[in-house]
Design a protein around this motif. Structure first.
Motif, PDB file in Angstrom:
ATOM      1  N   VAL A 148     -73.718 -72.657   4.811  1.00 17.50           N
ATOM      2  CA  VAL A 148     -73.412 -71.398   4.122  1.00 17.50           C
ATOM      3  C   VAL A 148     -73.710 -71.513   2.645  1.00 17.50           C
ATOM      4  N   GLU A 149     -73.230 -72.613   2.069  1.00 14.56           N
ATOM      5  CA  GLU A 149     -73.443 -72.783   0.633  1.00 14.56           C
ATOM      6  C   GLU A 149     -74.926 -72.854   0.307  1.00 14.56           C
ATOM      7  N   ASP A 150     -75.614 -73.585   1.121  1.00 19.10           N
ATOM      8  CA  ASP A 150     -77.055 -73.715   0.900  1.00 19.10           C
ATOM      9  C   ASP A 150     -77.734 -72.355   0.968  1.00 19.10           C
ATOM     10  N   GLN A 151     -77.271 -71.557   1.897  1.00 20.58           N
ATOM     11  CA  GLN A 151     -77.930 -70.278   2.134  1.00 20.58           C
ATOM     12  C   GLN A 151     -77.640 -69.260   1.046  1.00 20.58           C
ATOM     13  N   VAL A 152     -76.390 -69.188   0.610  1.00 23.18           N
ATOM     14  CA  VAL A 152     -76.040 -68.069  -0.265  1.00 23.18           C
ATOM     15  C   VAL A 152     -75.696 -68.460  -1.690  1.00 23.18           C
ATOM     16  N   ALA A 153     -75.578 -69.761  -1.959  1.00 25.98           N
ATOM     17  CA  ALA A 153     -75.303 -70.154  -3.340  1.00 25.98           C
ATOM     18  C   ALA A 153     -76.222 -71.317  -3.676  1.00 25.98           C
ATOM     19  N   ARG A 154     -77.456 -71.073  -3.396  1.00 27.48           N
ATOM     20  CA  ARG A 154     -78.479 -72.118  -3.465  1.00 27.48           C
ATOM     21  C   ARG A 154     -78.430 -72.951  -4.730  1.00 27.48           C
ATOM     22  N   LYS A 155     -78.488 -72.249  -5.846  1.00 29.26           N
ATOM     23  CA  LYS A 155     -78.595 -72.973  -7.112  1.00 29.26           C
ATOM     24  C   LYS A 155     -77.399 -73.869  -7.309  1.00 29.26           C
ATOM     25  N   SER A 156     -76.224 -73.294  -7.104  1.00 24.56           N
ATOM     26  CA  SER A 156     -75.011 -74.094  -7.294  1.00 24.56           C
ATOM     27  C   SER A 156     -75.000 -75.281  -6.349  1.00 24.56           C
ATOM     28  N   PHE A 157     -75.464 -75.027  -5.140  1.00 27.01           N
ATOM     29  CA  PHE A 157     -75.447 -76.080  -4.142  1.00 27.01           C
ATOM     30  C   PHE A 157     -76.346 -77.239  -4.554  1.00 27.01           C
ATOM     31  N   ILE A 158     -77.543 -76.914  -4.976  1.00 27.37           N
ATOM     32  CA  ILE A 158     -78.478 -77.965  -5.378  1.00 27.37           C
ATOM     33  C   ILE A 158     -77.934 -78.735  -6.563  1.00 27.37           C
ATOM     34  N   GLU A 159     -77.340 -78.014  -7.471  1.00 27.60           N
ATOM     35  CA  GLU A 159     -76.691 -78.637  -8.629  1.00 27.60           C
ATOM     36  C   GLU A 159     -75.650 -79.641  -8.162  1.00 27.60           C
ATOM     37  N   THR A 160     -74.852 -79.193  -7.167  1.00 29.68           N
ATOM     38  CA  THR A 160     -73.813 -80.071  -6.608  1.00 29.68           C
ATOM     39  C   THR A 160     -74.435 -81.352  -6.050  1.00 29.68           C
ATOM     40  N   CYS A 161     -75.499 -81.169  -5.261  1.00 33.47           N
ATOM     41  CA  CYS A 161     -76.132 -82.329  -4.634  1.00 33.47           C
ATOM     42  C   CYS A 161     -76.656 -83.286  -5.689  1.00 33.47           C
ATOM     43  N   ASN A 162     -77.285 -82.717  -6.685  1.00 34.54           N
ATOM     44  CA  ASN A 162     -77.810 -83.566  -7.751  1.00 34.54           C
ATOM     45  C   ASN A 162     -76.724 -84.376  -8.423  1.00 34.54           C
ATOM     46  N   ARG A 163     -75.650 -83.674  -8.722  1.00 27.77           N
ATOM     47  CA  ARG A 163     -74.546 -84.371  -9.395  1.00 27.77           C
ATOM     48  C   ARG A 163     -73.987 -85.481  -8.519  1.00 27.77           C
ATOM     49  N   PHE A 164     -73.921 -85.197  -7.226  1.00 30.75           N
ATOM     50  CA  PHE A 164     -73.369 -86.171  -6.283  1.00 30.75           C
ATOM     51  C   PHE A 164     -74.215 -87.436  -6.271  1.00 30.75           C
ATOM     52  N   GLN A 165     -75.515 -87.273  -6.402  1.00 28.70           N
ATOM     53  CA  GLN A 165     -76.398 -88.425  -6.389  1.00 28.70           C
ATOM     54  C   GLN A 165     -76.132 -89.327  -7.588  1.00 28.70           C
ATOM     55  N   LEU A 166     -75.788 -88.692  -8.700  1.00 30.28           N
ATOM     56  CA  LEU A 166     -75.632 -89.483  -9.928  1.00 30.28           C
ATOM     57  C   LEU A 166     -74.245 -90.078 -10.073  1.00 30.28           C
ATOM     58  N   ASN A 167     -73.301 -89.365  -9.527  1.00 35.15           N
ATOM     59  CA  ASN A 167     -71.905 -89.709  -9.812  1.00 35.15           C
ATOM     60  C   ASN A 167     -71.214 -90.112  -8.531  1.00 35.15           C
ATOM     61  N   SER A 168     -70.327 -91.077  -8.632  1.00 36.77           N
ATOM     62  CA  SER A 168     -69.753 -91.577  -7.387  1.00 36.77           C
ATOM     63  C   SER A 168     -68.527 -90.803  -6.916  1.00 36.77           C
ATOM     64  N   ARG A 169     -68.180 -89.745  -7.588  1.00 36.19           N
ATOM     65  CA  ARG A 169     -67.033 -88.993  -7.091  1.00 36.19           C
ATOM     66  C   ARG A 169     -67.376 -88.334  -5.767  1.00 36.19           C
ATOM     67  N   SER A 170     -66.344 -87.804  -5.077  1.00 37.03           N
ATOM     68  CA  SER A 170     -66.618 -87.294  -3.730  1.00 37.03           C
ATOM     69  C   SER A 170     -67.411 -85.993  -3.799  1.00 37.03           C
ATOM     70  N   PHE A 171     -68.092 -85.742  -2.711  1.00 38.23           N
ATOM     71  CA  PHE A 171     -68.908 -84.531  -2.608  1.00 38.23           C
ATOM     72  C   PHE A 171     -68.036 -83.287  -2.751  1.00 38.23           C
ATOM     73  N   VAL A 172     -66.880 -83.358  -2.155  1.00 35.79           N
ATOM     74  CA  VAL A 172     -65.980 -82.202  -2.192  1.00 35.79           C
ATOM     75  C   VAL A 172     -65.577 -81.879  -3.631  1.00 35.79           C
TER      76      VAL A 172
END
Lengths: 283, 850
Positions: A148-172
């Motif tokens: 859902v997030e990927d579909q309707v909040a694309r930009k925010s979602f990608i931002e989230t994924c990027n941040r997750f890659q860099l930072n060790s905090r949880s995805f949630v």
């Protein structure tokens, strides 16, 4: 309206809903509905009928006789099973859609969900002697919030994924910061809308929550254990996700390590048998 | 995508175990074993991970060397070693199965090379043994656990299965509950074990009563034997059986019919334990069948009655047809019988009037003639009415021009109003652009009747006939004729009464105006045959009336009036003088429809000044003058113009008049170039103007013929053919004489035959003697039709044969033509008709004769 609702509303407008699955769920919650009703709902999607029959006749169910109609299918495998199968089928399509330039792969996500559901089903049946259908359903659905997030909040979602890659905090945590909600909450709302069983709803909501109140034999507990095992097999939802378990669940695992070893050993065979169910290549 | 089996899974397990710290047990077990087997060894197990390894004190190795040793070991399959500072060797062996590395050294003495080999071999063996044991143990454990797990799974499946069974059963029960047929199950002794609500309802029992009841209670002998047979057969063959109609006794003793089926019920071992089936209520059907049978029987009876009735009806129809035929024949005969003497009366009275009579005699003869004509008219009317009632009146289908009929009728009426100061106008509407297919005779009859009435009941003023098309469909047009007069009018309450047969306005009308009172009712009938109507309007007594006639007639060809408009007409200026306002209006309509300009005057006083005034800018091209305008009459006005010595003195002049005494010759004398009789016809007006504008311009045209002949009524008394010989076949001596005198007077030679045979003989012997034959149809010995047939068969095709017939019934005329006659005239014969006919047929022929 909460953020989850807003996202879901947007999602609903993109015609990706499995109508059949929803109607089926609603049917099941009412005891008075007959096989005929079920069959009629499924018939709404002719390709679905074919796919369902193929699965029913596959090694997964190992039936002796060939089943050639939904009505007969219901007789042999029961309505609940059928619902799960239909939901799986319906969702396969959503998961199978590849999106461009990912930071994550939908296919990978689907495999993760499939593996979690099969493993969870096994745990439910073989270790706790329960019917594993709800766990199975949970396994398929628990990460739908990500879609859902990927579909309707694309930009925010990608931002989230990027941040997750860099930072060790949880995805949630990253989700909450960037999107304002997370895939557990979204999945929970969606499952409520679809009138899925309460245990399933709660499991989806809680599948990243570590708490000593979650018992190993509950749907949530089994889901978490399943996720843990599956992530060690590199079937992760997102690259880099490593599941952890609560102390209670870990203890349970340690106490029953023999059982779990056996289960893990038999897991590949089960996955082969269930190929019909989850393999996205097969059509 | 398939997961790899066992070895990888062990790694996975161990990964998990590693995290779970359960590897400690393994480590202890291995160390214990090694300790037993190789007492002089000192062992350590390091689990692989991303870390630095630190040796126990005994090893005397720095963390760095230790770590490097462990790392090296992982890369190799066999032992690696390093040296301690005191030169003692330390070995390391990777154990991938445990995801660990074993490190050891021997305490005590240093070893020889053999010794070292020995040690490493033993350790390796130990490890392998340990692993095997573990593996074996694992395997055993796996098997046992798997069995346990699968047992649990089967339990779960068993429960699921039960649930499914329950669902299915619920479903079946629901189906059975809801079907609208009875469902039963009985055991082998025939007791009801299961049934649905519908069956209960059908049988009328309560659930408790029904349960366990024997089915024999429901069936009475001898049907019970049948039921036994059915069940037996099913039992023996194992095959289901359907379609058995049985009678059932309900609880209250009433009967019902069922259509039953039966099949075997087996238990899980396949043994028959009972029967099940459906019982359909067909009582209604059975009842319906019985009803049908009864109804059929009744129907048969009724059918027979009907046949009798039909036969009777047929008889009656034939009688009616015969009666009708008789009636028609009676009419035909009557027509003939009455007309024949009438013919004589009128004919000879005419003869009488033509002969030399004194005033009194003329008077008397005139009265006789009038009476005769009235009588004939009455007979015609009665005959017409009878025809309509006998439904013998049919309408012709002939192409005609309604406009011409309008003009004809006006001309016919003109003589009747000659003596009265009445202006007669004939106005044709702009929509009348079609020839039509219909019955011109009947159409005319209506118009003559209505115009006749108008002329009869009007003493002074105007009579206007207006005709136009008011509606049009693809194939038909609706013609509307309105005849307006300024006569005695009709009181409101009498406006529909007058259309009833034998009704006139009141008794006094007959006395003053004569008439039979049949005319309007006949008009109404004729109009109705044409899908139309006639009706009257009047503002009241003394205020004139308007009679309307509408009829739907089939279209024929389109008339293109505008196309025939001569090119010389549009744009010209016309001056019209007429004392009657309506006439002026009428002329304006017509002339403006020719795209010409018109100015009207009601008398002659302003005419000359007008001519003078306009001469320079917009001169008049033509004057049309009514000869009887007030003040200076038309004759004098013309003289004035011609003698005026003005530039317009030679302007073309056309005279109009409704009086018989005025004609072309009289008007020419006073300087007129043309003459039009009233009522004005637009075609004649167009023609006259064309001749005036174009005729004068061309020199080739003979002045006499085109200028005058076209605007004047043809004179029927042209006697240019005096040498025509006619054979007259007529059996009635009176009529013979009449016809002979008439024809002789008209200048023809006549020879007479008394019947058909004589006519044939006379002609056959000398065919060149005669130019034409008048053949009466009804004659003794041989009638006219037969005679004609014979003459034609004998090869005399050229001679014109004209039928004279008193039969005016439709069909007669066709018959005459069929046998070979060329034409027919109606009896009583009239001179002008006869002459016209002769001219028509002799003109065409022009052989024979001298």
């Amino acid at each position: 309206m909460t953020r989850e609702h807003a996202l879901i509303r947007k999602f609903n407008n993109i015609k990706t809903l499995p109508h059949v699955a929803i109607r089926l769920s609603k049917l099941l919650s009412n005891e008075n509905n007959s096989f005929k009703d079920m069959e009629e709902v499924i018939r709404l999607d002719p390709t679905l009928v074919l796919r369902v029959l193929r699965i029913v006749n596959s090694a997964y169910y190992g039936l002796k006789q060939k089943v050639d109609s939904i009505e007969r299918a219901v007789v042999f495998i029961g309505m609940r099973n059928l619902r799960n199968m239909v939901v799986t089928e319906a969702l396969k399509d959503i998961f199978r859609m590849e999106t461009n330039g990912q930071v994550y792969s939908r296919r990978q996500l689907w495999l993760h969900c499939a593996a979690v559901s099969i493993c969870g089903h096994m745990i439910g049946e073989r270790i706790f002697g329960q019917k594993g259908e709800d766990v199975f359903l949970c396994g398929i659905l628990h990460d739908i919030g990500i879609i859902v997030e990927d579909q309707v909040a694309r930009k925010s979602f990608i931002e989230t994924c990027n941040r997750f890659q860099l930072n060790s905090r949880s995805f949630v945590d990253h989700e909450n910061e960037v999107i304002g909600t997370n895939h557990c909450a979204v999945g929970y709302e969606l499952s409520r809308e679809w009138s899925l069983p309460v245990t399933v709803q709660e499991a989806i909501r809680d599948h990243h929550r570590l708490s000593h109140t979650i018992s190993p034999s509950s749907v949530t507990g089994i889901l978490q254990i399943s996720e843990y095992i599956v992530s060690r097999m590199n079937y992760t939802a997102m690259p880099g996700m490593k599941e952890t378990l609560s102390a209670q669940l870990l203890d349970h695992l340690v106490e029953n390590i023999g059982e779990y070893k056996t289960l893990i050993r038999d897991l590949p065979d089960e996955m082969v048998k269930a190929r019909e169910l989850y393999d996205p290549e097969k059509e | 995508m398939i997961l790899k089996k066992n070895s990888t899974m062990d790694v996975v397990t161990n990964l998990i175990l590693h995290e779970l710290n359960n590897q400690e047990d393994l480590k202890e077990a291995l160390l214990a074993l090694l300790g037993q087997t190789v007492p002089e060894g000192r062992f350590s197990v390091e689990f692989v991970g991303d870390k630095r390894y630190v040796a126990e004190t005994g090893f005397c190795l720095s963390p760095r060397s230790y770590t490097s040793l462990v790392m090296r070991a992982q890369k190799k399959q066999d032992f690696v070693s390093t040296q301690r500072p005191d030169k003692l060797p330390v070995w390391a062996l990777s154990i991938p199965e445990l995801h660990a590395v074993l490190i050891f050294y021997t305490a005590g003495r240093s070893l020889s090379r053999q010794g070292r080999q020995h040690i490493t071999r033993i350790v390796k063996l130990c490890v392998r043994l340990f692993l095997e044991k573990k593996s074996f143990e694992n395997e055993r454990e796996y098997r046992v656990t798997q069995k346990k797990q699968l047992t649990r799974k089967f339990c779960v499946l068993e429960n699921k299965y039960q649930e499914i069974l329950k669902d299915n059963e619920r479903e079946y029960r629901r189906i059975i509950k809801n079907i609208e047929d009875g469902y039963y199950e009985i055991d082998l002794s025939g007791r009801l074990s299961f049934f649905n609500d519908y069956l209960l309802k059908m049988a009328g029992y309560s659930k408790d009563e029904f349960q366990g009841m024997s089915f024999k209670n429901l069936i009475e002998p001898p049907q019970d034997k049948l039921a036994f047979q059915i069940f037996n057969r099913v039992f023996e063959t194992g095959m289901p059986s359907t379609g058995h109609e049985l009678q059932i006794v309900r609880k209250d003793g009433t009967f019902m019919y069922i259509d039953a089926s039966a099949s075997l019920i087996h238990d899980q071992n396949g043994r028959p334990v009972g029967f099940r089936g459906i019982a359909r209520d067909i009582t209604k059907r059975k009842e319906a069948e019985e009803e049908l049978r009864k109804a059929n029987y009744e129907l048969e009876k009724v059918n027979r009655q009907l046949e009798v009735a039909i036969a009777k009806a047929n008889e009656m129809a034939m009688e009616a047809a015969a009666a009708n035929k008789a009636k028609s024949e009676f009419l035909a005969n009557m027509s003939h019988e009455i007309r024949t003497p009438m013919n004589a009366i009128i004919g000879f009275t005419d003869m009488l009037l033509d002969s030399h009579l004194d005033e009194t005699q003329t008077d008397y003869a005139g009265i006789i003639k009038k009476s005769g004509e009235s009588l004939l008219a009455l007979i015609d009317d009665i005959l017409d009415l009878s025809k309509v009632e006998a439904r013998v009146m049919d309408l012709d289908e002939v192409k005609f021009d309604p406009e011409l009929i309008a003009y004809d009728v006006c001309e016919l009426i003109l003589p009747r109003i000659e003596t009265k100061p009445i202006e007669l106008m004939c106005r044709i509407g702009t929509n009348l652009n079609y020839y039509v297919n219909g019955d011109p005779g009947r159409f005319r009859q209506v118009l003559i009747n209505l115009m006749g009435n108008a002329s009869k009941f009007t003493d002074s003023g105007e009579i206007e006939l207006f005709m136009d098309i008011v509606e049009e469909t693809k194939h038909q047009v609706k013609i509307h004729v309105a005849i307006k007069d300024s006569g005695i009018g009709i009181p409101n309450d009498k406006q529909s009464v007058i259309f009833l047969p034998f009704q006139q306005c009141d008794g006094s009308t007959t006395r003053k105006y004569g008439g039979t009172g049949l005319g309007l009712s006949i008009c109404k009938q004729i109009a109705s045959l044409m899908n139309g109507d006639v009706w009257a309007e009047s503002k009241g007594e003394g205020r004139g009336s308007t009679f309307h006639f509408v009829a739907w007639i089939n279209k024929a060809a389109r008339k293109n009036f505008k196309q025939r408009l001569p090119r010389s007409l549009p744009g010209k200026q016309i001056l019209v003088v007429d004392g009657n306002a309506t006439n002026r209006r009428l002329l304006r309509e017509i002339i403006e429809s020719f795209d010409m300009h018109i100015r009207t005057f009601h008398d002659g006083t302003s005419v000359l000044p007008a001519l003078l005034d306009s001469f320079d800018n917009n001169p008049f091209h033509l004057c049309i003058v009514d000869l009887h305008i007030p003040g200076t009459n038309g004759y004098d006005l013309a003289q004035q113009i011609r003698a005026s010595h003005q530039p317009f003195s030679q302007i073309p002049l056309i005279a109009m008049s409704s009086r018989v005494k005025d004609n072309i010759h009289t008007s020419k004398q006073f300087g007129y170039d043309g003459f039009l009789s009233k009522p004005i016809r637009r075609d004649k007006l167009m023609q006259a103007m064309k001749v005036v504008f174009e005729g004068k311009e061309t020199s080739e045209t003979k002045p006499e013929q085109p200028l005058y002949k076209t605007v004047v009524l043809p004179d029927p008394a042209d006697n240019h053919l005096t040498s025509v010989r006619i054979l007259l076949a007529e059996d009635n001596p009176v009529n013979q004489k009449l016809a002979k005198i008439m024809l002789t007077k008209a200048g023809y030679h006549v020879e007479v035959a008394s019947h058909g045979l004589e006519a044939v003989e006379m002609f056959s012997t000398a065919p060149e003697r005669f130019n034409l034959i008048f053949m009466d149809v009804q004659m003794p010995e041989m009638d006219g039709l037969e005679a004609t047939r014979i003459l034609r068969q004998s090869g005399f095709h050229d001679i014109p044969i004209i039928a004279m017939t008193a039969h005016t019934i439709k069909g007669d005329q066709e018959t005459c033509i069929e046998v070979g006659m060329n034409d027919y005239i109606a009896k009583p014969i009239k001179k002008d008709v006869v002459v016209k006919t002769i001219k028509k047929w002799i003109d065409q022929g022009n052989r024979h004769g001298h």
